[in-house]
Structure formats: C-alpha cells, structure tokens
Design a protein around this motif. Sequence first.
Motif, PDB file in Angstrom:
ATOM      1  N   VAL A 164      45.664  49.677  41.297  1.00 54.40           N
ATOM      2  CA  VAL A 164      44.609  50.620  40.885  1.00 54.40           C
ATOM      3  C   VAL A 164      43.528  50.702  41.965  1.00 54.40           C
ATOM      4  O   VAL A 164      43.071  51.790  42.333  1.00 54.40           O
ATOM      5  N   VAL A 165      43.124  49.542  42.465  1.00 56.41           N
ATOM      6  CA  VAL A 165      42.093  49.496  43.510  1.00 56.41           C
ATOM      7  C   VAL A 165      42.554  50.271  44.747  1.00 56.41           C
ATOM      8  O   VAL A 165      41.788  51.025  45.357  1.00 56.41           O
ATOM      9  N   ALA A 166      43.831  50.111  45.121  1.00 56.49           N
ATOM     10  CA  ALA A 166      44.352  50.803  46.309  1.00 56.49           C
ATOM     11  C   ALA A 166      44.261  52.322  46.152  1.00 56.49           C
ATOM     12  O   ALA A 166      43.782  53.022  47.059  1.00 56.49           O
ATOM     13  N   PHE A 167      44.679  52.839  45.004  1.00 53.37           N
ATOM     14  CA  PHE A 167      44.626  54.299  44.786  1.00 53.37           C
ATOM     15  C   PHE A 167      43.180  54.796  44.737  1.00 53.37           C
ATOM     16  O   PHE A 167      42.863  55.869  45.251  1.00 53.37           O
ATOM     17  N   TYR A 168      42.311  54.007  44.100  1.00 53.67           N
ATOM     18  CA  TYR A 168      40.905  54.412  43.999  1.00 53.67           C
ATOM     19  C   TYR A 168      40.249  54.384  45.385  1.00 53.67           C
ATOM     20  O   TYR A 168      39.422  55.230  45.722  1.00 53.67           O
ATOM     21  N   LEU A 169      40.617  53.390  46.182  1.00 52.16           N
ATOM     22  CA  LEU A 169      40.059  53.263  47.527  1.00 52.16           C
ATOM     23  C   LEU A 169      40.400  54.465  48.405  1.00 52.16           C
ATOM     24  O   LEU A 169      39.600  54.874  49.247  1.00 52.16           O
ATOM     25  N   VAL A 397      30.773  52.180  45.589  1.00 50.27           N
ATOM     26  CA  VAL A 397      32.011  52.168  44.809  1.00 50.27           C
ATOM     27  C   VAL A 397      33.081  51.344  45.512  1.00 50.27           C
ATOM     28  O   VAL A 397      33.790  50.547  44.890  1.00 50.27           O
ATOM     29  N   VAL A 398      33.184  51.535  46.826  1.00 52.55           N
ATOM     30  CA  VAL A 398      34.171  50.776  47.603  1.00 52.55           C
ATOM     31  C   VAL A 398      33.887  49.277  47.512  1.00 52.55           C
ATOM     32  O   VAL A 398      34.799  48.463  47.388  1.00 52.55           O
ATOM     33  N   ALA A 399      32.605  48.916  47.558  1.00 52.82           N
ATOM     34  CA  ALA A 399      32.240  47.496  47.447  1.00 52.82           C
ATOM     35  C   ALA A 399      32.653  46.938  46.087  1.00 52.82           C
ATOM     36  O   ALA A 399      33.213  45.840  45.994  1.00 52.82           O
ATOM     37  N   GLY A 400      32.388  47.711  45.016  1.00 55.71           N
ATOM     38  CA  GLY A 400      32.790  47.268  43.673  1.00 55.71           C
ATOM     39  C   GLY A 400      34.298  47.133  43.545  1.00 55.71           C
ATOM     40  O   GLY A 400      34.810  46.173  42.951  1.00 55.71           O
ATOM     41  N   LEU A 401      35.015  48.097  44.115  1.00 60.70           N
ATOM     42  CA  LEU A 401      36.482  48.054  44.081  1.00 60.70           C
ATOM     43  C   LEU A 401      37.020  46.852  44.842  1.00 60.70           C
ATOM     44  O   LEU A 401      37.907  46.129  44.373  1.00 60.70           O
ATOM     45  N   THR A 436      39.087  40.239  50.953  1.00 62.51           N
ATOM     46  CA  THR A 436      38.223  41.388  51.251  1.00 62.51           C
ATOM     47  C   THR A 436      38.588  42.017  52.590  1.00 62.51           C
ATOM     48  O   THR A 436      38.667  43.246  52.719  1.00 62.51           O
ATOM     49  N   ILE A 437      38.814  41.187  53.597  1.00 62.70           N
ATOM     50  CA  ILE A 437      39.190  41.692  54.932  1.00 62.70           C
ATOM     51  C   ILE A 437      40.533  42.421  54.856  1.00 62.70           C
ATOM     52  O   ILE A 437      40.697  43.517  55.405  1.00 62.70           O
ATOM     53  N   CYS A 438      41.495  41.816  54.148  1.00 60.42           N
ATOM     54  CA  CYS A 438      42.820  42.454  54.006  1.00 60.42           C
ATOM     55  C   CYS A 438      42.717  43.799  53.283  1.00 60.42           C
ATOM     56  O   CYS A 438      43.333  44.789  53.690  1.00 60.42           O
ATOM     57  N   LEU A 439      41.909  43.840  52.189  1.00 62.48           N
ATOM     58  CA  LEU A 439      41.736  45.091  51.451  1.00 62.48           C
ATOM     59  C   LEU A 439      41.058  46.154  52.309  1.00 62.48           C
ATOM     60  O   LEU A 439      41.375  47.340  52.219  1.00 62.48           O
ATOM     61  N   GLY A 440      40.121  45.721  53.148  1.00 61.56           N
ATOM     62  CA  GLY A 440      39.463  46.657  54.062  1.00 61.56           C
ATOM     63  C   GLY A 440      40.449  47.314  55.001  1.00 61.56           C
ATOM     64  O   GLY A 440      40.411  48.533  55.227  1.00 61.56           O
ATOM     65  N   LEU A 441      41.382  46.523  55.527  1.00 58.10           N
ATOM     66  CA  LEU A 441      42.403  47.058  56.440  1.00 58.10           C
ATOM     67  C   LEU A 441      43.346  48.005  55.700  1.00 58.10           C
ATOM     68  O   LEU A 441      43.703  49.072  56.214  1.00 58.10           O
ATOM     69  N   VAL A 442      43.740  47.625  54.476  1.00 57.26           N
ATOM     70  CA  VAL A 442      44.615  48.492  53.667  1.00 57.26           C
ATOM     71  C   VAL A 442      43.914  49.817  53.364  1.00 57.26           C
ATOM     72  O   VAL A 442      44.511  50.889  53.445  1.00 57.26           O
ATOM     73  N   ALA A 443      42.610  49.738  53.040  1.00 61.58           N
ATOM     74  CA  ALA A 443      41.841  50.944  52.714  1.00 61.58           C
ATOM     75  C   ALA A 443      41.802  51.903  53.903  1.00 61.58           C
ATOM     76  O   ALA A 443      41.916  53.122  53.729  1.00 61.58           O
ATOM     77  N   LEU A 461      44.831  59.799  39.803  1.00 64.23           N
ATOM     78  CA  LEU A 461      46.075  59.020  39.862  1.00 64.23           C
ATOM     79  C   LEU A 461      45.793  57.538  39.597  1.00 64.23           C
ATOM     80  O   LEU A 461      46.575  56.855  38.925  1.00 64.23           O
ATOM     81  N   ALA A 462      44.666  57.039  40.122  1.00 61.52           N
ATOM     82  CA  ALA A 462      44.274  55.654  39.841  1.00 61.52           C
ATOM     83  C   ALA A 462      44.015  55.480  38.346  1.00 61.52           C
ATOM     84  O   ALA A 462      44.393  54.464  37.741  1.00 61.52           O
ATOM     85  N   PHE A 463      43.381  56.483  37.720  1.00 59.26           N
ATOM     86  CA  PHE A 463      43.127  56.446  36.279  1.00 59.26           C
ATOM     87  C   PHE A 463      44.438  56.420  35.506  1.00 59.26           C
ATOM     88  O   PHE A 463      44.561  55.722  34.503  1.00 59.26           O
TER      89      PHE A 463
END
Length: 578
Positions: A164-169, A397-401, A436-443, A461-463
């Motif tokens: 969900v976080v990936a799609f929202y990001l 929003v990105v920080a919360g995700l 957090t670093i890994c998610l940043g790279l994925v985003a 789509l995330a919803f």
Amino acid sequence: MSRITTLTRLTAATGFAMVPGFAMAVGTLEGTVEKQATNWTAIGMFGFFVVMTLFITKWAAAKTKSAADFYTAGGGITGFQNGLAIAGDYMSAASFLGISAAVMMQGFDGLIYSIGFLVGWPILTFLMAERLRNLGKFTFADVAAFRFAQTPVRVFAAMSTLVVVAFYLIAQMVGAGQLIELLFGLDYFYAVIIVGILMMVYVLFGGMTATTWVQIIKACLLLGGATFMALMVMAHYGFSLESLFAESVQVKTALATADGKTPEEAAKAGIAIMGPGTFVKDPISAISFGMALMFGTAGLPHILMRFFTVPSAKEARKSVMWATVWIGYFYMLTFIIGFGAIVYVLTNPNLITHDAKGALALVGGNNMAAIHLAQAVGGNVFLGFISAVAFATILAVVAGLTLSGASAVSHDLYATVVKNGKADSASELRVSRITTICLGLVAVVLGLAFEKQNIAFMVSLAFAIAASANFPVLFMSLLWKGMTTRGAVIGGAIGLIVSVGLTVISPSVWEVTLGFEKGSAPFPYTSPALFSMTLAFVSIWLFSITDKSRRGDQDRDGYLAQEVRSETGIGAAEASAH
C-alpha cells in the motif's frame, strides 16, 4: 471579459493554432516547447518553507529518544492537533493536485474522488477509532494480531503495508517531481531524486514528532491557500456557481470545436462535464471505485498509525471528528478549484501543450492545474506560496507513509517476529532507519516509472489494495468472534494478491504504464475492489469456520478479552507504557 473571448484573442494575437484537442504554439508542432522563465519569487518562498521544515526536523530529532517517540511522538499529541495532522496526512498531492486536475479534465466525474475519499471517515469514527487506540501500540498489526498467532499475522500485515505504501508513494513522488520540474526547470529525473533525499532526511532524523508538526503546519497553510483560490475564482463570478459552470461548459465546447468536432458534437462534449460518464463509464466500475475509496480509508497504514499518537480513546474520536471537518471542507474547495482551472488555465494558450498521443495537456503535466490557477488568481507571490505548500503536502504525506513502512519492517517483522518481542529500542530504531533509506530508493524508482499517471488515480489504486487486504482483516478481527489466525492470514493474503494482480492487468497499468495496446487489458474495470475485497471477506469467513485446529479455538476464546479491552480501554495504558 469572457474567458472564451480571451481565448479567441490570445489565439489570434500570438499565432497559436487550435489543433486537435488543445491550443498550442506553432513551434510545438515541430516538437519544441518553450520553457517558462525561472520564477525566482516562487523559488524563494519554496526554499524558505523547506528550510523552515528542516528546522522543525532538527528540533524534533532532539526529542526523539526512543522507538515510542519515533513511531508515535510518545503518544503526547492532543485530539485537535492529531485531527489537523490526519487532515494534513490525508490532504495529499492526490487530493490537492490530482482531484483538481481530474475535475478540470472530466468535470463532474472528478467529484467521485472528493466524495469517495471523504465517506470513509464515518466508518473510522464509529467502528474503529476507539478500538484501534485501545488495542494498538505502534502499528495496525498490533490490533490485527491482538488475539492471533503473532508471526503469520504480522508478516502478512507488514507485506500488505509495504505494498500500500509503495502505491501511495508513487503518486506523491510524481506530484513532487512534476512540481519541482515546473518551478526550477529541472529535469524530472533529478527532481524526483531531490524529493527522495529530502523525504529521507525528514523521517530519519525527526520521526513522528517532526512528521506531525510538518503535517499540522502544512494543513493550516493548505486550507488557507485553497480557500483563497476558491474565493478568487468565485468572486469573479459574483459567487455564483451557476455562472462558473456555464462558462466552463463554454470553454469545453470551444476546445471541442477546435478539435474539429461539428457544432452539435462540440455542444455535447461541453455539457458532458456537468454529468457522469466521462471517467467511470459503467455501474460496476462506479461501485468498485467507490468501495475502494470508502473502505480503503479504514485500511491505510499511515492513517491508522496516527491513532496511536494520542493519549486516550476519547482523543482518538476527537481526532477523527476534526479530521472529517477539515477534509470535508477542503474537498469542497478542490471542486471549485478544478472548475476554476477550466476557465482560467485552459483558456491560456501559453499553458497548453499536448502529450505524446496528441491529447490535451498542460505545461508541466495535467497534475499542475492547481499550480497554474494559483498564478492566474494571485500572481507570482501566491504561486510561490501554493508551490511551497504543495511540496510540503507531498513531503508530509511521504514522511508519514515512509514512517508506516519503516515501522512495519522494524516493529512487526524485526522486533516481534525475528527477535520474538525481545528487541531493544536502539536496534529497532536502527532497522527502521535502514528501511527508511530503502523505501526512499524504491519511491524514486517508482516515481520515475509512473511519471505520466494522474496522481489521484494512482492513490485510488493504493486505496483499492488497502480495502482488499487490510480493511477486511481489521474489521473482522474487531467485530467477529469466529475469526481465526488461518482465516486472517489466508483471507488477507488472497485480498492482497488478487487486488495487486487485477490492478496490474487493468487498463490503467497494463495499457497506460506498461504500454500494451489500447483495449488489450485482461481486466476491463477501473478498480479491483468490488472483486478482491469481496473475495477477501468470503475467504476470511470460509477459512475461519473450517479451522478446527487448537489454535483456532484459542483465537475464538480470546475474543472476549479483546472486546473488553477495545470497548473499555482497560489495560491499554499499561501496554502503551511497555
């Protein structure tokens, strides 16, 4: 002076040619688009806001000493503050930039986003807010796994959260990248990388405290900015919605005429923006899309996580009440902003271009409709303000995700599953920061891959995934005694896999993103929620009632203790302290 007259005069005076679907410069026909001059006023305000929020992060970093501080700001946020922060978290780039763009392009149909995003809140208010606060500690998995076997449920919850976080990001990164590209004239590639770096800085050092205060400040600024934009648009029409709608229809009719349509076809295309059918074309899509937006709200991990930042269930309820007020008001404004963009932005040939397929598009992308409108109604200073607020919206929003994704890995997987609940706070924080670093790279990678998508649609789509995976598990675990670990894990996993699978083979991803031929998508509907969410509920029920294991009996026996705790809060304070 009528905007139609303005459009006609601009066309004649500047040598712009009205060609299929849009007004565009003769130079554009040869494939060259003039870049807008660097807007130093906007850049200055933008820079000021980034520096200000970095100072907030520095202040918050000094207060972030433990895992509880990092994930939930130590549980010390009031209901009113948390309501504003939830609104700040929820009024994302998709809400501000994406919905206004959808209304500009599709008129009335764009309203499905505003209504859909809003109606999920009563479900949270009356069914879940109090129970979540009483049962949880850091993440929604604490609630979902309360009476079940910890390892399988938390593994499922962490996987679901990350998807969900990936799609929202994706939506946030695309919005931020296009905004910086438009403002600074930077290449989209570098714009997305800059956003990714800033996002990691906020979360790595500030945690939930910094994220909360950035969200509160940004919510106030965004509500103020959107109110000003809506008032300026309405003032031009004597505060008559009817006049605004009438001129919007005229603009759309003029553009259709320029597209080579007959007067009858053009008139029909113009009036079409005042009725449904331009985006959601059949009843099944409408129901499925509506279900995704409504029930997805109650399954978003970064929203659910906010209920653990308040000290009591009463404050959790108050949070949702205030959040609903601010969000409802804001969504009314986005509708006016969207129609305002039709009459202010689509009548300015300097802002119109075309995409690779020859369709109508705005300079900087259609997602920039609200940004262009800000300049039209308030000049460069207001453009700078709205750009800075839009960027802050995205960062908050990105920080919360990212925080919810990091907590899923560090708290649910590492601390509870790998370390069997015996991880110390320092090691849990370390894992969270690595995640957090890994998610940043994925985003960053996802932001580059989905550059052309409408960001409101990407969030939908995330919803859909949240409504299909997280919501059924949470809802059934809270309200049905017969649910077991087997039902939760298998049913939730089926909802997750089916929703992601149907999303990939839907026209939005199969054709638009992956580039397959139009009409070739195996799944014909806009959203998978009607099918995947129903399947998840049926699977949870089926695999729970057929579970005759000893573990299943324990799960059912544990419901009474969960019910007492969720309704009264007895034991919640002690659990939060540990």
